[in-house]
Scaffold this motif. Sequence first.
Motif, PDB file in Angstrom:
ATOM      1  N   HIS B 103     -58.811 132.579   4.252  1.00  0.00           N
ATOM      2  CA  HIS B 103     -57.900 131.435   4.333  1.00  0.00           C
ATOM      3  C   HIS B 103     -56.884 131.558   3.214  1.00  0.00           C
ATOM      4  CE1 HIS B 103     -61.160 129.905   1.648  1.00  0.00           C
ATOM      5  NE2 HIS B 103     -60.120 129.530   0.945  1.00  0.00           N
ATOM      6  N   THR B 104     -55.707 130.989   3.468  1.00  0.00           N
ATOM      7  CA  THR B 104     -54.657 131.084   2.463  1.00  0.00           C
ATOM      8  C   THR B 104     -54.751 129.890   1.513  1.00  0.00           C
ATOM      9  OG1 THR B 104     -53.146 129.928   3.932  1.00  0.00           O
ATOM     10  CG2 THR B 104     -53.096 132.331   3.984  1.00  0.00           C
ATOM     11  N   GLU B 109     -49.254 130.986   0.520  1.00  0.00           N
ATOM     12  CA  GLU B 109     -48.370 130.473   1.570  1.00  0.00           C
ATOM     13  C   GLU B 109     -46.918 130.429   1.083  1.00  0.00           C
ATOM     14  OE1 GLU B 109     -48.572 129.487   4.761  1.00  0.00           O
ATOM     15  OE2 GLU B 109     -50.681 130.014   4.950  1.00  0.00           O
ATOM     16  N   ASP B 114     -47.935 137.697   4.767  1.00  0.00           N
ATOM     17  CA  ASP B 114     -48.161 137.721   6.209  1.00  0.00           C
ATOM     18  C   ASP B 114     -49.558 138.284   6.473  1.00  0.00           C
ATOM     19  OD1 ASP B 114     -48.113 137.973   8.913  1.00  0.00           O
ATOM     20  OD2 ASP B 114     -46.583 139.553   8.971  1.00  0.00           O
ATOM     21  N   HIS B 132     -58.527 135.144  10.131  1.00  0.00           N
ATOM     22  CA  HIS B 132     -57.831 134.362   9.109  1.00  0.00           C
ATOM     23  C   HIS B 132     -57.357 133.014   9.654  1.00  0.00           C
ATOM     24  CE1 HIS B 132     -53.723 134.593  10.660  1.00  0.00           C
ATOM     25  NE2 HIS B 132     -53.329 133.891   9.618  1.00  0.00           N
ATOM     26  N   ASN B 134     -54.258 129.992   8.378  1.00  0.00           N
ATOM     27  CA  ASN B 134     -53.277 129.536   7.387  1.00  0.00           C
ATOM     28  C   ASN B 134     -53.641 128.115   6.966  1.00  0.00           C
ATOM     29  OD1 ASN B 134     -51.520 131.511   9.284  1.00  0.00           O
ATOM     30  ND2 ASN B 134     -50.904 131.587   7.136  1.00  0.00           N
ATOM     31  N   THR B 135     -53.875 127.944   5.675  1.00  0.00           N
ATOM     32  CA  THR B 135     -54.305 126.633   5.194  1.00  0.00           C
ATOM     33  C   THR B 135     -53.533 126.209   3.938  1.00  0.00           C
ATOM     34  OG1 THR B 135     -56.088 127.776   4.012  1.00  0.00           O
ATOM     35  CG2 THR B 135     -56.652 126.781   6.117  1.00  0.00           C
ATOM     36  N   PRO B 136     -52.212 126.002   4.083  1.00  0.00           N
ATOM     37  CA  PRO B 136     -51.437 125.581   2.918  1.00  0.00           C
ATOM     38  C   PRO B 136     -51.920 124.223   2.404  1.00  0.00           C
ATOM     39  CG  PRO B 136     -50.153 125.334   4.941  1.00  0.00           C
ATOM     40  CD  PRO B 136     -51.396 126.095   5.297  1.00  0.00           C
TER      41      PRO B 136
END
Lengths: 455, 454
Positions: B103-104, B109, B114, B132, B134-136
């Motif tokens: 996770h990011t 982010e 990428d 994966h 994306n978890t900003p």
Amino acid sequence: MAVMERKFIEERMESINIKGKKKKHLKCESESLAGCVSQRACVYCGARVVLNPITDAVHLVHGPIGCASYTWDIRGSLSSGSELYRNSFSTDLKENDVIFGGEKKLSRAIDELVLKYHPQLIFVYSTCIVGVIGDDIEAVCKAAARKHNIEIYPVQSSGFIGNKAAGYKAACEAVLKLIKPGVHLPEKKNKCINYLGDFNLAGEAWIITHYFKQIGIDVNVTFTGDASFTKLKKAIEASLNIVQCAGSMFYLAQEIEKKYNIPYLNVSFLGLEDTAQSLRKVAAYFNDPDLMERTENLIKNEIEKYGPQIAGYREKLTGKKAAVYVGGGFKAISLIKQFRELGIDVVMVGTQTGRKEEYAEIEDLVDDGTVVLDDANPAELEEFMLLKGAHLLVGGVKERPLAYKLGVAFIDHNHDRKHPLSGFVGALNFAKEVYSTVCSPVWQYVHGEGLLHEK
Amino acid sequence: MLDSTSKQIVKRSGGVINPAKTCQPIGAMYAALGIHKCLPHSHGSQGCCSYHRMHLTRHFRDPIMASTSSFTEGASVFGGVANLKTAIKNVFTIYDPDIMAIHTTCLSETIGDDIPSIIKSAEIPEGKLVIHANTPSYVGSHVTGFSNMVKGMITYLAEVDVEEKKQQVNVIPGFVNPGDMREIKRIVKIMGIDSIVLPDTSGVLDAPMTGEYTMYPRGGTKIEEIKDSGNSLVTLALGSFASSDAAKELKRKCNVPEVSLKTPIGVKATDELIMSLIKKFNKEVPYELEEERGQLVDIMTDTHFHFHGKTVAIFGDPDIVIALTEYILSLGMIPVHVLTGTPGGAFEKEIKAMLLEAGIRANVKAAGDLMELHQLIKNKPVDLLIGNTYGKYIARAEDLPFVRIGFPILDRSVHSYLPVVGYKGAMRIIEMISNALLERADRDAADEDFELVM
């Protein structure tokens, strides 16, 4: 060693040493490997733990919500006054703030908090993202300080600019600005000391301050346990600094000496031996026979009071083996000595951010065969605890369930400690805690019939 | 500590005071722990990973394993590509998971790493998987992060390899405790239906003590099961905030129809879960569940006079709070303040609809904080507070009975092992609430009012 070949990667081997005939310099103070389950934290974490005990400050975290959430009232530092520091303040940055910048929101946050709490002091912590989007928090803090006529200090604690130790330094920088006097340097008070590196966990700083009071030394301010704006402003009136948690406060002590000519002594109030030695060291500094006598009396009385009880525990604990994995080197060193007072051998010792000199001292202290390691991951902790047959682990939050799962007793020597572990009474508390966990009946159920390994 | 909180509510726009949420990555980490032999990986600074592990450790009192890309100054200038590639290599060499779930963070982010293309160009050992999400941290909350990671599991892994859908159900339980996931599985099993519960932290974060430490305990949804979820007859998404996105993804990718339900807290929501299964699989309600339901209703009638008309403030994660509010209403209690820290208009809409039906007006707030909740309570006091550990400050300041439900609970234990969902969970909630209210009545009773039988 087959297990090690299986579990550990080459690069980590330089950070692990088993004491033997050959001297080896442990690799430390380096960055963690990407992909490791490191027990280490970040710059913000280091800065926050050092400054958080300043009770009447607003600790405002500039960033998305997480950094403020995870540090909300977790330190266990006690206050004799304000409780403001136990709240959680965050600018809670959102996507738009990240795109357009968070400076305006930060200003608004400060305005609102000033209106609500009327603080004299605000710390603004920068987090990872602030470092990347380039908010000028210096400028925002400066302008807001002028506007509200209070003191506001930015803490440069973007997580990625280093490790926890870099955060200690960032915190010390902020403190240095705070204690800077006006035009005139105030007069030094005789027999007046600052106590650096006690965060008053479970009221520990109060115990030590009380000892000094009894022997006739005034503790001016503690950095940073139970500290307040007013107390910190008088910091440079002291004639001596004593430093306990060297990891976080060594730099501050050096800077204060350089700038304000206040010398410092290293001390440790963990264990009977170190507590007594430290009190003597401070008393000797002032070169006053009466003071020395009062100190010896205090030590005698305290040891008479607690010594026999500790000896009782020693009887029950002799021969047990302990593993130590803590934040800094100072604590590891003290713990090795303290365990010796309890008849316990330290068979594994490691730290997250220990320094070279500290590792050298650890090497000298421990017996042959003891494993010494820097920035260990859980797999290593597990392997060596089992290999060395440790009965007890001393560590922090993340290590506790790991130890339990292995059927190993545990003591929190970090934020989650519930009893003061400093001073003579702290030595007794420590012995009690060691006893209550190592000798608990629960362990007999852990290792089921037929699975018993020799404990 | 909160004694100085003022009654007067001033609108604030400079962030939060005492949050009722935390950031996305921790939710993603928790979700990933629900895959068997998975190592969650945090692509960011060391601190993030350390904080999430610490927080989860305090809630579950079990070891939480996750690795980190350990960003440094260089990584944040030049991007985290090298860090992530090294991390992937090291993770499989040292920790040997079957799957790594990245996770990011806000940092990676913002830098703009990428992740999919990094994964594509990384050295991944044969037979191993990397997924994966994306978890900003600056969007949504920990619940959003959970949802994103579960969706990621589907995107990467779910497949269709049969022509006709199998007689099995996918259940996405949402951000609940392992004890709840265990209970949901039990209910579906009693009904004689094959299920894939995804994710499933039971057996991972409530693993038994064996005296031996295993990095990957027996529990968790198997990778094979996640793949097979594309072949299921239907997906039940329990709690729209944490589960709907993944269910929709299953519909889109594998054409598995989706039924969106509440988290099954209380009699009505549990009924709905069971009825949905009955409808879809043509099953009878087994006596065992009839009996449990009957017991619950019996308890509700036995105790309703303790609850009736009592006012309540509820806060926590949206799915939990929505379901709890419905249950509280069914006990004759009156929700007065209902708040979540997670943003989302759907929360307010759903709660308001329930309240309207019950003819009750209350303060309903999404994206709120606990300072605001405290002020609302000061303006309109309540008889009971329900929420996570952080409610204890308000409970103390206002001297309120307090029931701990939700995430995180840092000051009590056992909660993660026992359910709040299903009929059994509903009984447990009644026990918790009546203990809190009756303890208080005992404490406050004058001698002449102090009663043996209550």
